[in-house]
Scaffold this motif. Structure first.
Motif, short mmCIF file in Angstrom:
data_model
loop_
_atom_site.label_atom_id
_atom_site.label_comp_id
_atom_site.label_asym_id
_atom_site.label_seq_id
_atom_site.Cartn_x
_atom_site.Cartn_y
_atom_site.Cartn_z
N ASN A 1 -8.58 29.47 14.80
CA ASN A 1 -9.31 30.57 15.42
C ASN A 1 -8.56 31.89 15.31
O ASN A 1 -9.17 32.96 15.29
CB ASN A 1 -9.58 30.25 16.90
N LEU A 2 -7.24 31.82 15.22
CA LEU A 2 -6.47 33.04 15.00
C LEU A 2 -6.79 33.67 13.65
O LEU A 2 -6.71 34.89 13.49
CB LEU A 2 -4.97 32.74 15.09
N ARG A 3 -7.14 32.82 12.67
CA ARG A 3 -7.44 33.35 11.34
C ARG A 3 -8.65 34.27 11.36
O ARG A 3 -8.71 35.25 10.60
CB ARG A 3 -7.72 32.19 10.37
N VAL A 4 -9.61 33.97 12.22
CA VAL A 4 -10.84 34.77 12.28
C VAL A 4 -10.83 35.72 13.48
O VAL A 4 -11.86 36.30 13.81
CB VAL A 4 -12.07 33.84 12.34
N GLN A 5 -9.67 35.86 14.13
CA GLN A 5 -9.50 36.80 15.24
C GLN A 5 -10.47 36.52 16.39
O GLN A 5 -11.01 37.43 17.01
CB GLN A 5 -9.69 38.25 14.74
N LEU B 1 -0.14 35.32 22.16
CA LEU B 1 -1.54 35.44 21.78
C LEU B 1 -2.13 36.77 22.27
O LEU B 1 -2.80 37.48 21.50
CB LEU B 1 -2.33 34.26 22.37
N HIS B 2 -1.88 37.12 23.53
CA HIS B 2 -2.40 38.39 24.06
C HIS B 2 -1.80 39.58 23.32
O HIS B 2 -2.49 40.58 23.07
CB HIS B 2 -2.10 38.49 25.55
N VAL C 1 -10.64 35.64 19.85
CA VAL C 1 -9.72 35.60 20.99
C VAL C 1 -10.15 34.57 22.02
O VAL C 1 -9.31 33.87 22.61
CB VAL C 1 -9.61 37.01 21.62
N PHE C 2 -11.45 34.42 22.26
CA PHE C 2 -11.91 33.48 23.29
C PHE C 2 -11.62 32.04 22.87
O PHE C 2 -11.04 31.26 23.63
CB PHE C 2 -13.41 33.67 23.53
N SER C 3 -12.02 31.67 21.65
CA SER C 3 -11.83 30.29 21.20
C SER C 3 -10.35 29.95 21.04
O SER C 3 -9.93 28.83 21.33
CB SER C 3 -12.56 30.06 19.87
N SER C 4 -9.55 30.90 20.55
CA SER C 4 -8.12 30.62 20.38
C SER C 4 -7.44 30.42 21.73
O SER C 4 -6.61 29.51 21.88
CB SER C 4 -7.46 31.76 19.60
N THR C 5 -7.79 31.23 22.72
CA THR C 5 -7.22 31.04 24.05
C THR C 5 -7.67 29.71 24.65
O THR C 5 -6.87 28.98 25.25
CB THR C 5 -7.66 32.19 24.98
#
Length: 645
Positions: free
Chosen positions: A261-265, A310-311, A267-271
């Motif tokens: 999820n970080l690859r596609v920026q 992450l933030h 933020v909600f899913s990565s968190t």
């Protein structure tokens, strides 16, 4: 294929589609693909030493491990891999599978009965404790536990697997005949790598424990070292969702989902995935088993640390600071100095992003000195700083920590450029590139597709551009674009480097309108650099009042952040603005202040540039005319975007 696996094993564990047991309790099961691999192993054992050359046998041995550990692939793909390693054996395997699939159920039964003969005799073909031996024993045991109905379903699945493979082989042959003149039939290196591709994932059913672990480790390694060879974000997330459907408590799958999820920026899913990872890590007791009671607290503090990182990546600096303070508090209670050092590094990052966060770094710098963490911006001499880095390099080389070695060399490249020693910076960059090119490539992964490699190449491009070799810099940037596509996580490095080089070239050519158009792209990647370039363009266009106003705001902002390099650059621009306005006496104190900072922090390149500006200021005749009054200008765009007073 998925329905076959579910009917064999998963339905007893599910009620109304809800999993009630850990599916990875089953180590392995028999699939049509694994039957094909068993046929390959059996044919390799039956083939004499003289029938297969030494080079072909070596290629087959290299092929076996990814075939045993990886997910199921199509039969046509398996044929192609075997044919590229040993064409003669590929033909034998194809005939054997065809006879079994087009025959009767008893042919498959007889095949598994004959597998046990591989371990018999005084000199068996396969040792029981070898990788191949363990795989054979697992398959024989799993097959012997199947009921008759399950054996029949497996044989039906084998027939379907064979038919789909034959159909794909015919289609590939037709395409090959039509496009034969387009090039020779040569297998690329990436085809030898049995890495997971979209078509392979789509044909494979639920993964066993070993396959899932191999899949996750492989994709995580690809995301870290060579993102271009990993699955696309959508395909990878689809496979991860499939894994989590059968085992929601699989912590490693949640962490890979976080990286994806970080690859596609997102933020909600990565968190969401990151929090689930640490929740599952604590619930499964993985930390507690290895570290006792300490494991629970360790997960909590590293969860807070990762949340802060992450933030910070998404620009939420206030939330990052709160999470970092929580991580520091828990780490201090547990006396975890390693975690505290990680927190210190992120404090420095926050200190660069926010002026008020720099106070936290100043309070923690004493701890950094205690643990031997040098700071280049503290004005240390090159020999003392390099001696400090040498001590850490000794540990990196002693323990063969290749990633930390690459980072250390990239840091030295940046430090030498900071000091203005372009020759030493060039040497360090070339050392990193040469060292990575000498490393053996494992499973088709380019080990140099890391952030340190991108940083070194960017420095190399900028060094060439500073010397006027824009063609060479363009070649380096072209290579960077191939290695790091625009959607990769390190692409912003070369994007900013490319924009800055184009800006400098446009300014040198006097194309100020072109340089002004590049400011927007630079500002999007680095706000401080973008504002500085905007002031330079305004100054070149003789808009002195607007440029002076912008430079003063930027100077105040950089002094708060203690960004000495940018402070000196801004001072030089302010001084140039003064002596170009025929006020060299006003420029002299500014230049002397810039020279003092350059000498204090040993920034040789900026010191040389300051001396040149001093010479220019003294060459300009002094006039009694005062500088035109600084009329107010509309800077609301920068005030709103950057929040400067």
């Amino acid at each position: 294929m998925a329905s076959v696996h579910e009917s064999l094993y998963f339905n007893p564990m599910m009620t109304n589609g809800v999993v009630h047991a850990n599916v990875f309790g089953i180590k392995d099961w028999v699939t049509p693909y694994k039957i094909a691999v068993l046929v390959l192993l059996n044919e390799m054992g039956r083939t004499g030493e003289g029938a297969v050359s030494l080079m072909e046998r070596r290629r087959l041995n290299q092929l076996l491990l990814p075939l045993l550990q990886g997910p199921d692939i199509t039969l046509s793909k398996l044929y192609k891999l075997i044919e590229d390693s040993c064409p003669q054996l590929a033909n034998s395997v194809q005939i054997r599978i065809k006879l079994m699939a087009e025959g009767e159920l008893k042919d498959m039964e007889q095949f598994f009965d004959d597998l046990s003969d591989s371990f018999s005799g005084t000199e068996p073909e396969v040792h029981k404790t070898s990788v191949v031996g363990l795989f054979l024993r697992h398959m024989i045991l799993a097959y012997s536990k199947l009921s008759f109905s399950q054996v029949f379903k497996l044989y039906t699945a084998l027939q379907q697997y064979f038919q789909s493979g034959e159909k794909k082989t015919v289609e590939d042959a037709d395409m090959e005949l039509t496009g034969r003149e387009d090039g020779e039939r040569k297998m690329e290196k990436e085809d030898l790598d049995v890495s997971v591709r979209e078509e392979e994932v789509s044909c494979s059913g639920p993964l066993s424990q070993k396959q899932a672990e191999f899949f996750l480790s492989q994709q995580a390694s690809l995301l870290k070292n060579d993102e271009t060879k990993a699955l696309t974000p959508a395909s990878l997330q689809k496979e991860l969702n499939n894994l989590l459907k059968f085992n929601p408590d699989f912590a490693e799958a949640h962490y890979l989902s976080y990286l994806n999820n970080l690859r596609v920026q997102d933020v909600f899913s990565s968190t969401h995935s990151l929090l689930h990872y640490f929740d599952r890590l604590i619930l499964t007791g993985a930390e507690g088993k290895s570290n006792g009671e300490e494991g629970y607290g360790r997960s909590l503090r590293y969860a807070a640390l990762n949340l802060a990182a992450l933030h910070c990546r998404f620009g939420h600096y206030q939330q990052a600071e709160l999470a970092l303070q929580e991580a520091i508090r828990i780490a201090q209670e547990s006396n975890d100095h390693v975690c505290l050092q990680h927190c210190l590094s992120w404090l420095y990052v926050l200190g660069q992003k926010r002026a008020d966060s720099y106070v936290l770094l100043e309070h923690s710098v004493k701890k950094a000195v205690h643990f031997g963490l040098p700071r280049a911006f503290a004005g240390k001499t090159a020999n003392k700083l390099m001696d400090a880095l040498k001590d850490s390099d000794l540990l990196h080389w002693k323990h063969s920590l290749s990633e930390l070695i690459d980072i250390s060399i990239a840091q030295k490249t940046a430090i030498w450029r900071l000091y203005g020693r372009s020759t030493m910076a060039l040497q360090q960059a070339q050392m990193l590139l040469s060292m990575n090119s000498l490393e053996s490539v494992h499973s088709g992964v380019q080990q140099n597709n890391t952030e340190s490699f991108a940083v070194a190449l960017c420095h190399l491009a900028e060094l060439h551009a500073e010397q006027g070799c824009f063609a060479a810099a363009a070649e380096v940037l072209k290579h960077l674009k191939e290695r790091f596509p625009p959607n990769s996580q390190h692409a912003q490095l070369w994007m900013l480097c490319d924009q800055k080089i184009q800006f400098d070239r446009a300014m040198n050519d006097g194309k100020y309108h072109l340089a002004d158009s590049l400011v927007t792209g630079i500002t999007a990647l680095n706000s401080m650099e973008g504002v500085y370039r905007k002031a330079v363009v305004l100054q070149a266009q003789n808009q002195m009042s607007e440029a002076h106003k912008l430079l003063q705001k930027l100077l105040s902002h950089c002094e708060k952040l203690k960004n000495t390099e940018m402070v000196i650059s801004v001072l030089l621009s302010v001084a140039e603005l003064y002596w170009r306005s025929s006020c060299p006496t006003i420029a002299m104190p500014v230049l002397l202040h810039a020279l003092a900072l350059s000498k204090e922090y040993r920034l040789q390149y900026l010191a040389s540039e300051t001396v040149l500006n001093l010479a220019f200021a003294q060459m300009y005749p002094e006039t009694n005319e005062e500088l035109p009054p600084l009329c107010p200008t509309n800077l609301s765009f920068y005030d709103v975007v950057y929040g400067w007073d």
